[in-house]
Design a protein around this motif. Structure first.
Motif, PDB file in Angstrom:
ATOM      1  N   GLN A   2       1.042  35.869  45.771  1.00 40.87           N
ATOM      2  CA  GLN A   2       1.538  35.836  47.148  1.00 40.87           C
ATOM      3  C   GLN A   2       0.541  35.190  48.093  1.00 40.87           C
ATOM      4  N   GLU A   3      -0.728  35.551  47.985  1.00 41.63           N
ATOM      5  CA  GLU A   3      -1.727  35.080  48.935  1.00 41.63           C
ATOM      6  C   GLU A   3      -2.755  34.202  48.223  1.00 41.63           C
ATOM      7  N   PRO A   4      -2.608  32.872  48.333  1.00 40.45           N
ATOM      8  CA  PRO A   4      -3.505  31.990  47.585  1.00 40.45           C
ATOM      9  C   PRO A   4      -4.962  32.108  48.004  1.00 40.45           C
ATOM     10  N   MET A   5      -5.231  32.509  49.250  1.00 40.64           N
ATOM     11  CA  MET A   5      -6.620  32.588  49.700  1.00 40.64           C
ATOM     12  C   MET A   5      -7.380  33.680  48.965  1.00 40.64           C
ATOM     13  N   THR A   6      -6.672  34.712  48.471  1.00 41.70           N
ATOM     14  CA  THR A   6      -7.347  35.744  47.689  1.00 41.70           C
ATOM     15  C   THR A   6      -7.327  35.416  46.199  1.00 41.70           C
ATOM     16  N   LEU A  45       7.090  30.680  34.186  1.00 43.43           N
ATOM     17  CA  LEU A  45       6.368  30.736  35.458  1.00 43.43           C
ATOM     18  C   LEU A  45       6.825  31.987  36.197  1.00 43.43           C
ATOM     19  N   ILE A  46       5.862  32.816  36.606  1.00 42.21           N
ATOM     20  CA  ILE A  46       6.161  33.989  37.423  1.00 42.21           C
ATOM     21  C   ILE A  46       5.653  33.710  38.822  1.00 42.21           C
ATOM     22  N   ALA A  47       6.542  33.781  39.807  1.00 34.96           N
ATOM     23  CA  ALA A  47       6.186  33.542  41.211  1.00 34.96           C
ATOM     24  C   ALA A  47       6.356  34.854  41.963  1.00 34.96           C
ATOM     25  N   ASP A  48       5.246  35.464  42.376  1.00 33.93           N
ATOM     26  CA  ASP A  48       5.280  36.780  43.016  1.00 33.93           C
ATOM     27  C   ASP A  48       5.148  36.622  44.530  1.00 33.93           C
ATOM     28  N   GLU A  49       6.276  36.622  45.238  1.00 29.52           N
ATOM     29  CA  GLU A  49       6.326  36.479  46.698  1.00 29.52           C
ATOM     30  C   GLU A  49       5.528  35.248  47.168  1.00 29.52           C
ATOM     31  N   PRO A  50       5.757  34.057  46.590  1.00 23.76           N
ATOM     32  CA  PRO A  50       4.894  32.913  46.908  1.00 23.76           C
ATOM     33  C   PRO A  50       5.140  32.299  48.275  1.00 23.76           C
ATOM     34  N   THR A  51       6.203  32.697  48.973  1.00 22.81           N
ATOM     35  CA  THR A  51       6.517  32.058  50.261  1.00 22.81           C
ATOM     36  C   THR A  51       6.545  33.048  51.418  1.00 22.81           C
ATOM     37  N   THR A  52       6.180  34.313  51.182  1.00 24.25           N
ATOM     38  CA  THR A  52       6.336  35.352  52.200  1.00 24.25           C
ATOM     39  C   THR A  52       5.574  35.036  53.480  1.00 24.25           C
ATOM     40  N   ALA A  53       4.334  34.552  53.354  1.00 25.36           N
ATOM     41  CA  ALA A  53       3.499  34.350  54.543  1.00 25.36           C
ATOM     42  C   ALA A  53       3.624  32.948  55.129  1.00 25.36           C
ATOM     43  N   ILE A 102       9.879  36.636  42.177  1.00 22.97           N
ATOM     44  CA  ILE A 102       9.892  37.951  42.807  1.00 22.97           C
ATOM     45  C   ILE A 102       9.872  37.773  44.320  1.00 22.97           C
ATOM     46  N   THR A 103      10.803  38.412  45.010  1.00 21.54           N
ATOM     47  CA  THR A 103      10.875  38.262  46.464  1.00 21.54           C
ATOM     48  C   THR A 103      11.636  39.426  47.078  1.00 21.54           C
ATOM     49  N   HIS A 104      11.404  39.639  48.394  1.00 22.90           N
ATOM     50  CA  HIS A 104      12.252  40.583  49.130  1.00 22.90           C
ATOM     51  C   HIS A 104      13.103  39.847  50.153  1.00 22.90           C
ATOM     52  N   ASP A 105      13.028  38.512  50.157  1.00 23.92           N
ATOM     53  CA  ASP A 105      13.724  37.690  51.150  1.00 23.92           C
ATOM     54  C   ASP A 105      15.038  37.180  50.562  1.00 23.92           C
ATOM     55  N   PHE A 106      16.160  37.696  51.064  1.00 28.14           N
ATOM     56  CA  PHE A 106      17.449  37.296  50.508  1.00 28.14           C
ATOM     57  C   PHE A 106      17.828  35.869  50.894  1.00 28.14           C
ATOM     58  N   GLY A 107      17.246  35.352  51.963  1.00 29.60           N
ATOM     59  CA  GLY A 107      17.441  33.941  52.270  1.00 29.60           C
ATOM     60  C   GLY A 107      16.880  33.065  51.176  1.00 29.60           C
ATOM     61  N   VAL A 108      15.702  33.427  50.660  1.00 25.78           N
ATOM     62  CA  VAL A 108      15.083  32.712  49.540  1.00 25.78           C
ATOM     63  C   VAL A 108      15.943  32.843  48.293  1.00 25.78           C
ATOM     64  N   VAL A 109      16.457  34.042  48.041  1.00 25.05           N
ATOM     65  CA  VAL A 109      17.319  34.270  46.876  1.00 25.05           C
ATOM     66  C   VAL A 109      18.537  33.349  46.940  1.00 25.05           C
ATOM     67  N   ALA A 110      19.177  33.285  48.105  1.00 22.43           N
ATOM     68  CA  ALA A 110      20.363  32.448  48.269  1.00 22.43           C
ATOM     69  C   ALA A 110      20.035  30.976  48.043  1.00 22.43           C
ATOM     70  N   GLU A 111      18.804  30.594  48.355  1.00 22.47           N
ATOM     71  CA  GLU A 111      18.405  29.185  48.275  1.00 22.47           C
ATOM     72  C   GLU A 111      18.091  28.748  46.850  1.00 22.47           C
ATOM     73  N   ILE A 112      17.524  29.659  46.033  1.00 22.52           N
ATOM     74  CA  ILE A 112      16.880  29.197  44.800  1.00 22.52           C
ATOM     75  C   ILE A 112      17.415  29.825  43.517  1.00 22.52           C
ATOM     76  N   ALA A 113      18.057  30.979  43.574  1.00 18.72           N
ATOM     77  CA  ALA A 113      18.355  31.759  42.363  1.00 18.72           C
ATOM     78  C   ALA A 113      19.521  31.201  41.558  1.00 18.72           C
ATOM     79  N   ASP A 114      19.412  31.317  40.230  1.00 23.30           N
ATOM     80  CA  ASP A 114      20.568  31.172  39.335  1.00 23.30           C
ATOM     81  C   ASP A 114      21.191  32.545  39.088  1.00 23.30           C
ATOM     82  N   ARG A 115      20.306  33.515  38.806  1.00 27.20           N
ATOM     83  CA  ARG A 115      20.757  34.903  38.636  1.00 27.20           C
ATOM     84  C   ARG A 115      19.867  35.816  39.464  1.00 27.20           C
ATOM     85  N   VAL A 116      20.357  37.038  39.722  1.00 20.95           N
ATOM     86  CA  VAL A 116      19.644  38.007  40.547  1.00 20.95           C
ATOM     87  C   VAL A 116      19.619  39.350  39.836  1.00 20.95           C
ATOM     88  N   ALA A 117      18.437  39.995  39.830  1.00 19.78           N
ATOM     89  CA  ALA A 117      18.317  41.376  39.354  1.00 19.78           C
ATOM     90  C   ALA A 117      17.731  42.204  40.485  1.00 19.78           C
TER      91      ALA A 117
END
Length: 538
Positions: free
Chosen positions: A99-103, A178-186, A213-228
């Motif tokens: 999520q936070e590349p600086m860390t 590739l696992i992306a864990d909240e990569p666009t949140t900030a 992995i995300t909590h942003d449903f706008g991102v889900v609508a934009e990118i997902a093939d499937r949702v869990a």
């Protein structure tokens, strides 16, 4: 059909004794196919990141332990793999974007060297060939001037550029997963849109399976093939994107989708006749860089900013990272000194006051920051943090503590929380504590600087409702800084749009967000993820 790249079969991960539940992950089963993006969504604490860490073999020893189930990467069992084998698989066959590349990036190592480290760990290649690969992957993630970027340190890049470096490191060896864990949140909306398009493009080009992995449903609508959808460590719903987002079956999924803020502005009552609490005139801030042997130059972070906020009104400042939003807020709160212009609190000019004369005005402006865990002292109890300011301004300790208990009730927390520490609360609860601490000073102006951007949608909705309720009840003037236009639409009476340090458009939220006049405002609205998607429409 080809075999899935990732299979998670009835995975169980145990929490330490004394936790609020026995298992962080309780019987989770998921599959990710090649060339597929599976979005894993849920609130904080639902087990999303623990699942990802279990796949990568990054669970903290002695705290979170897999106690059941299987994880297969291209048919190979990861839970049975040795530490050496896991190190060999990380980067080569599976990779993770944090999520936070600086860390996640090494602050004292040049970016090119960090990508080169991935190559040298897994491949025996001549230096020239490694350099060619680094240049090629930097071009592929659309970073300008690859040679300059490779020679730069992380702090010399923007947030979006640092995230692209993380993506380059993850994909340089073309892993299968590739696992992306909240990569666009900030990230702001335009940078977020670029990163989402980039991940989808690279995934399609390389045939990589992506667990996003995300909590942003706008991102889900934009990118997902499937949702869990995860709740309390379990998968409660799974299916194709449009079925889950348009026709959710589980009550928890329906609750999450109902909490997604709309881009349609709420109707607000005009405060045109109310007293002006804050006014800035031609406010500007320039930072001087260089010196010693280098040439000194001024970087203008804010220029000619004139704003006004009335009692009981919320003014939103929106724009991309680097647009000057937070700089303006810091100048108003006098956490930094303006280079030019003036700041008025009521009838009092404070923009040019020497710092020694600012003390009487400090309590009049309070700030709620983005990350409450960093703004709250981890070694002080909640009660100590809330009463500190009032006591420093002369309030008797007993009276200050009684007021702190009232404020915790106001932000819907039990007064018993006064004797607990910040780490004992969730992110949403910590943000409520930060709001209570700010209100303890009885300010005239409350500045919320990205105060809800790191919260999941349901907690975000609760905090936004709370802020609006407090503003109405106490008739506070609120300066609300955000890069999320959906949030601005829900809480702001008026909106000011900033670009490159200047206000390019200002007006009623209903006008600016539905009929923008400036091209930059239109570009921000067009970049909002999931804009126009019919959540729960079917």
């Amino acid at each position: 059909m080809s075999a899935p790249v990732l299979v998670i079969d009835r995975l169980q991960v145990a929490l330490p004794s004394g936790a609020d539940r026995r298992l962080a992950v309780d019987g989770v089963s998921l599959e990710v196919a090649r060339g597929e993006i599976l979005c894993l969504v849920g609130e904080s604490g639902s087990g999303k990141s623990v699942t990802a860490q279990a796949v990568m073999g990054l669970l903290p020893k002695g705290q979170l332990e897999p106690v059941g189930g299987r994880i297969l990467l291209e048919g190979e069992s990861l839970l049975d793999a040795s530490p050496a084998r896991l190190r060999a698989l990380r980067g080569s066959r599976m990779a993770m974007i944090f999520q936070e590349p600086m860390t996640a990036l090494n602050p004292v190592m040049r970016c090119g060297r960090q990508i080169d480290e991935v190559l040298t760990c897994h491949l025996r290649l001549p230096k020239a060939e490694r350099e060619a690969r680094i240049r090629r992957i930097l071009e592929e993630v659309r970073l300008p001037d690859p040679e300059r970027i490779a020679a730069a340190y992380p702090h010399e890049l923007s947030g979006g550029q640092r995230q692209r470096i993380m993506i380059a490191m993850a994909l340089v060896l073309e892993p299968a997963l590739l696992i992306a864990d909240e990569p666009t949140t900030a990230l702001d909306v335009t940078t977020q849109a670029q990163i989402l398009r980039l991940i989808a493009d690279l995934q399609d080009r390389h045939g990589t399976g992506v667990l996003f992995i995300t909590h942003d449903f706008g991102v889900v609508a934009e990118i997902a093939d499937r949702v869990a959808v995860m709740q309390s460590g379990r998968i409660v719903e799974e299916g194709p994107r449009d079925r889950v987002l348009r026709r959710p079956e589980h009550p928890y999924t329906r609750m999450l989708i109902s909490a997604v803020p709309s881009l349609e502005p709420r109707h607000k009552t005009s405060r045109a006749g109310a007293p002006v609490v804050l006014r800035t005139e031609d406010l500007g801030k320039a930072y001087v860089t260089g010196g010693w042997l280098g040439r000194r130059r001024a970087v203008r972070a804010a220029e000619g900013v004139s704003l006004a906020v009335r009692k009981g009104e919320t003014l939103g400042i929106v724009g991309e990272s680097g647009s000057g939003k937070s700089t303006v807020a810091r100048c108003i709160a006098r956490l930094t000194d303006p280079s030019e212009g003036e700041v008025w609190l009521g009838r009092d000019p404070i923009g040019r006051l020497p710092r020694r004369r600012l003390r009487p005005h400090r309590r009049r402006v309070q700030v709620v920051f983005q990350d409450p865990y960093r703004s709250l002292n981890p070694r002080r109890t909640v009660g100590q943090s809330i009463v500190e300011g009032p006591v420093n301004f002369g309030t008797p300790p007993e009276k200050a503590r009684a007021r702190a208990a009232e404020l915790l009730r106001l932000v819907r927390l039990d007064p018993s929380a006064l004797d607990r520490y910040p780490h004992q609360f969730s992110g949403g609860q910590r943000q409520r504590i930060a709001i209570a601490r700010a209100l303890a000073m009885e300010p005239e102006l409350l500045i919320a600087d990205e105060a809800v951007s790191a919260l999941d949608v349901s907690v975000q909705a609760q905090v936004l409702e709370l802020l609006d309720e407090i503003r109405t009840r106490l008739e506070l003037a609120v300066l609300f800084i955000t890069h999320d236009l959906r949030v601005a639409a829900q809480v702001c009476d008026r909106v000011a749009v900033m670009q490159a340090g200047k206000v390019v458009e200002e007006g009623e939220a209903a006008e600016v967000l539905t009929a923008p006049r400036h091209p930059y405002t239109r570009s921000l609205l067009e970049a909002a993820p999931g804009r126009g998607y019919p959540f729960g429409a079917d």
